[in-house]
Write a protein that holds these residues in place. Structure first.
Motif, PDB file in Angstrom:
ATOM      1  N   TRP A 163       0.815  -1.209   0.000  1.00 15.59           N
ATOM      2  CA  TRP A 163       0.000   0.000   0.000  1.00 15.59           C
ATOM      3  C   TRP A 163       0.854   1.267   0.000  1.00 15.59           C
ATOM      4  O   TRP A 163       0.460   2.288  -0.571  1.00 15.59           O
ATOM      5  CB  TRP A 163      -0.952  -0.005   1.200  1.00 15.59           C
ATOM      6  CG  TRP A 163      -2.127  -0.900   0.975  1.00 15.59           C
ATOM      7  CD1 TRP A 163      -2.416  -2.078   1.594  1.00 15.59           C
ATOM      8  CD2 TRP A 163      -3.185  -0.681   0.032  1.00 15.59           C
ATOM      9  NE1 TRP A 163      -3.571  -2.612   1.096  1.00 15.59           N
ATOM     10  CE2 TRP A 163      -4.060  -1.775   0.140  1.00 15.59           C
ATOM     11  CE3 TRP A 163      -3.466   0.323  -0.887  1.00 15.59           C
ATOM     12  CZ2 TRP A 163      -5.202  -1.893  -0.643  1.00 15.59           C
ATOM     13  CZ3 TRP A 163      -4.599   0.209  -1.669  1.00 15.59           C
ATOM     14  CH2 TRP A 163      -5.465  -0.882  -1.546  1.00 15.59           C
ATOM     15  N   SER A 164       2.026   1.197   0.592  1.00 17.32           N
ATOM     16  CA  SER A 164       2.928   2.351   0.541  1.00 17.32           C
ATOM     17  C   SER A 164       3.311   2.665  -0.897  1.00 17.32           C
ATOM     18  O   SER A 164       3.393   3.837  -1.292  1.00 17.32           O
ATOM     19  CB  SER A 164       4.191   2.071   1.369  1.00 17.32           C
ATOM     20  OG  SER A 164       3.889   1.998   2.740  1.00 17.32           O
ATOM     21  N   GLY A 165       3.563   1.619  -1.693  1.00  7.97           N
ATOM     22  CA  GLY A 165       3.862   1.828  -3.103  1.00  7.97           C
ATOM     23  C   GLY A 165       2.682   2.344  -3.877  1.00  7.97           C
ATOM     24  O   GLY A 165       2.797   3.283  -4.684  1.00  7.97           O
ATOM     25  N   ILE A 166       1.514   1.763  -3.630  1.00 15.93           N
ATOM     26  CA  ILE A 166       0.299   2.181  -4.347  1.00 15.93           C
ATOM     27  C   ILE A 166      -0.010   3.652  -4.083  1.00 15.93           C
ATOM     28  O   ILE A 166      -0.429   4.386  -4.990  1.00 15.93           O
ATOM     29  CB  ILE A 166      -0.885   1.280  -3.943  1.00 15.93           C
ATOM     30  CG1 ILE A 166      -0.693  -0.135  -4.514  1.00 15.93           C
ATOM     31  CG2 ILE A 166      -2.213   1.870  -4.417  1.00 15.93           C
ATOM     32  CD1 ILE A 166      -1.717  -1.145  -4.044  1.00 15.93           C
ATOM     33  N   LYS A 167       0.205   4.097  -2.857  1.00 18.17           N
ATOM     34  CA  LYS A 167      -0.113   5.485  -2.502  1.00 18.17           C
ATOM     35  C   LYS A 167       0.758   6.496  -3.240  1.00 18.17           C
ATOM     36  O   LYS A 167       0.423   7.688  -3.285  1.00 18.17           O
ATOM     37  CB  LYS A 167       0.023   5.678  -0.991  1.00 18.17           C
ATOM     38  CG  LYS A 167      -1.081   4.998  -0.196  1.00 18.17           C
ATOM     39  CD  LYS A 167      -0.843   5.132   1.305  1.00 18.17           C
ATOM     40  CE  LYS A 167      -1.927   4.418   2.096  1.00 18.17           C
ATOM     41  NZ  LYS A 167      -1.678   4.478   3.569  1.00 18.17           N
ATOM     42  N   GLN A 168       1.863   6.053  -3.810  1.00 21.52           N
ATOM     43  CA  GLN A 168       2.730   6.964  -4.557  1.00 21.52           C
ATOM     44  C   GLN A 168       2.222   7.232  -5.975  1.00 21.52           C
ATOM     45  O   GLN A 168       2.723   8.136  -6.642  1.00 21.52           O
ATOM     46  CB  GLN A 168       4.145   6.378  -4.643  1.00 21.52           C
ATOM     47  CG  GLN A 168       4.822   6.204  -3.302  1.00 21.52           C
ATOM     48  CD  GLN A 168       4.891   7.503  -2.526  1.00 21.52           C
ATOM     49  OE1 GLN A 168       5.330   8.519  -3.050  1.00 21.52           O
ATOM     50  NE2 GLN A 168       4.455   7.456  -1.272  1.00 21.52           N
TER      51      GLN A 168
ATOM     52  N   ASP B 258       9.704   6.418  -7.318  1.00 18.84           N
ATOM     53  CA  ASP B 258       8.948   6.776  -6.122  1.00 18.84           C
ATOM     54  C   ASP B 258       8.255   5.553  -5.526  1.00 18.84           C
ATOM     55  O   ASP B 258       8.233   5.364  -4.306  1.00 18.84           O
ATOM     56  CB  ASP B 258       7.885   7.833  -6.453  1.00 18.84           C
ATOM     57  CG  ASP B 258       8.473   9.159  -6.900  1.00 18.84           C
ATOM     58  OD1 ASP B 258       9.594   9.483  -6.480  1.00 18.84           O
ATOM     59  OD2 ASP B 258       7.802   9.860  -7.684  1.00 18.84           O
ATOM     60  N   VAL B 259       7.688   4.724  -6.404  1.00 18.99           N
ATOM     61  CA  VAL B 259       6.965   3.535  -5.950  1.00 18.99           C
ATOM     62  C   VAL B 259       7.916   2.554  -5.273  1.00 18.99           C
ATOM     63  O   VAL B 259       7.681   2.093  -4.152  1.00 18.99           O
ATOM     64  CB  VAL B 259       6.242   2.862  -7.132  1.00 18.99           C
ATOM     65  CG1 VAL B 259       5.583   1.563  -6.690  1.00 18.99           C
ATOM     66  CG2 VAL B 259       5.205   3.806  -7.733  1.00 18.99           C
ATOM     67  N   GLY B 260       9.019   2.235  -5.958  1.00 23.61           N
ATOM     68  CA  GLY B 260       9.978   1.290  -5.402  1.00 23.61           C
ATOM     69  C   GLY B 260      10.593   1.774  -4.107  1.00 23.61           C
ATOM     70  O   GLY B 260      10.790   0.996  -3.157  1.00 23.61           O
ATOM     71  N   TYR B 261      10.898   3.071  -4.054  1.00 23.13           N
ATOM     72  CA  TYR B 261      11.496   3.642  -2.847  1.00 23.13           C
ATOM     73  C   TYR B 261      10.542   3.524  -1.663  1.00 23.13           C
ATOM     74  O   TYR B 261      10.963   3.185  -0.539  1.00 23.13           O
ATOM     75  CB  TYR B 261      11.856   5.106  -3.088  1.00 23.13           C
ATOM     76  CG  TYR B 261      12.372   5.815  -1.858  1.00 23.13           C
ATOM     77  CD1 TYR B 261      13.669   5.598  -1.397  1.00 23.13           C
ATOM     78  CD2 TYR B 261      11.566   6.704  -1.154  1.00 23.13           C
ATOM     79  CE1 TYR B 261      14.147   6.240  -0.267  1.00 23.13           C
ATOM     80  CE2 TYR B 261      12.026   7.359  -0.027  1.00 23.13           C
ATOM     81  CZ  TYR B 261      13.316   7.127   0.415  1.00 23.13           C
ATOM     82  OH  TYR B 261      13.783   7.768   1.545  1.00 23.13           O
TER      83      TYR B 261
END
Length: 205
Positions: free
Chosen positions: A131-136, A145-148
């Motif tokens: 979800w942290s990736g999706i929120k980017q 940004d997604v991978g980070y």
């Protein structure tokens, strides 16, 4: 690849059908079932109930409709009659289907019976990283940004991001560009297509 509104509508149909596969699995008691029994259950549901095609079956000579990754298997585990799920196991079920020429691909991790607290923590951390990736995903964002975001969340929880596998684009083919890594640096990377999201699989998580 930028899709037309009509193509996006067809992709949504495939995605909704795939979501119904997991809704059905949610209602099943998987304890005591072999991963091959789960494969056959999903095969019947996709083919008979949804009138769709299991997209994994026959892809690269693969004989099954899903991947079953039990416990320490990161992803792409094959169904087996001998792999019987017991209380204490966790299993990731990775399912694909095709409808109207478009493929949907997703996975979900199931906790079987009573599992160790460490297993619960791993599952929660993996979902949080996803979800942290999706929120980017927004206008102007990059795959970096997604991978980070995924990597940063995993590290905060005391885990490392898997680098050997990645997410991917999807559409008329099962694996399309771009590759979506579970690690990276903020800002560098391909720009996300305007108005479109990034698809990320949760294999092994």
């Amino acid at each position: 690849m930028v899709r037309t509104p009509e193509e996006l509508d067809l992709m949504r149909i495939s995605g909704k059908l795939l979501a119904s596969v997991f809704d059905t699995l949610d209602q099943e008691d998987l304890t005591g079932l072999s991963t091959m029994q789960i494969n056959d259950l999903v095969d019947r549901f996709i083919t008979n109930d949804l009138q769709a095609r299991p997209a994994s079956k026959g892809q690269y000579d693969y004989a099954y409709v899903l991947n079953c990754s039990v416990n320490n298997v990161v992803c792409h585990g094959k169904p087996s009659d001998s792999a019987v799920l017991r209380s204490g196991d966790i299993v990731n079920l990775d399912v694909t289907l095709e409808k109207n020429g478009f493929i949907a691909d997703s996975s979900k991790t199931y906790v079987i019976g009573e599992v160790h607290a460490r297993a619960h923590r791993l599952v929660r951390a993996a979902e949080g990283a996803m979800w942290s990736g999706i929120k980017q995903v927004r206008l102007g964002a990059t795959l970096g940004d997604v991978g980070y975001a995924i990597q940063r969340f995993a590290r905060k929880q005391g885990y490392a991001a898997v680098r050997e596998y990645c997410g991917h684009g999807i559409g008329r083919e099962m694996h399309e560009e771009p590759q979506v890594l579970n690690y990276g640096q903020a800002r560098p990377g391909f720009d996300a297509p305007r108005g479109h999201g990034v698809h990320r699989r949760a294999d092994g998580q």
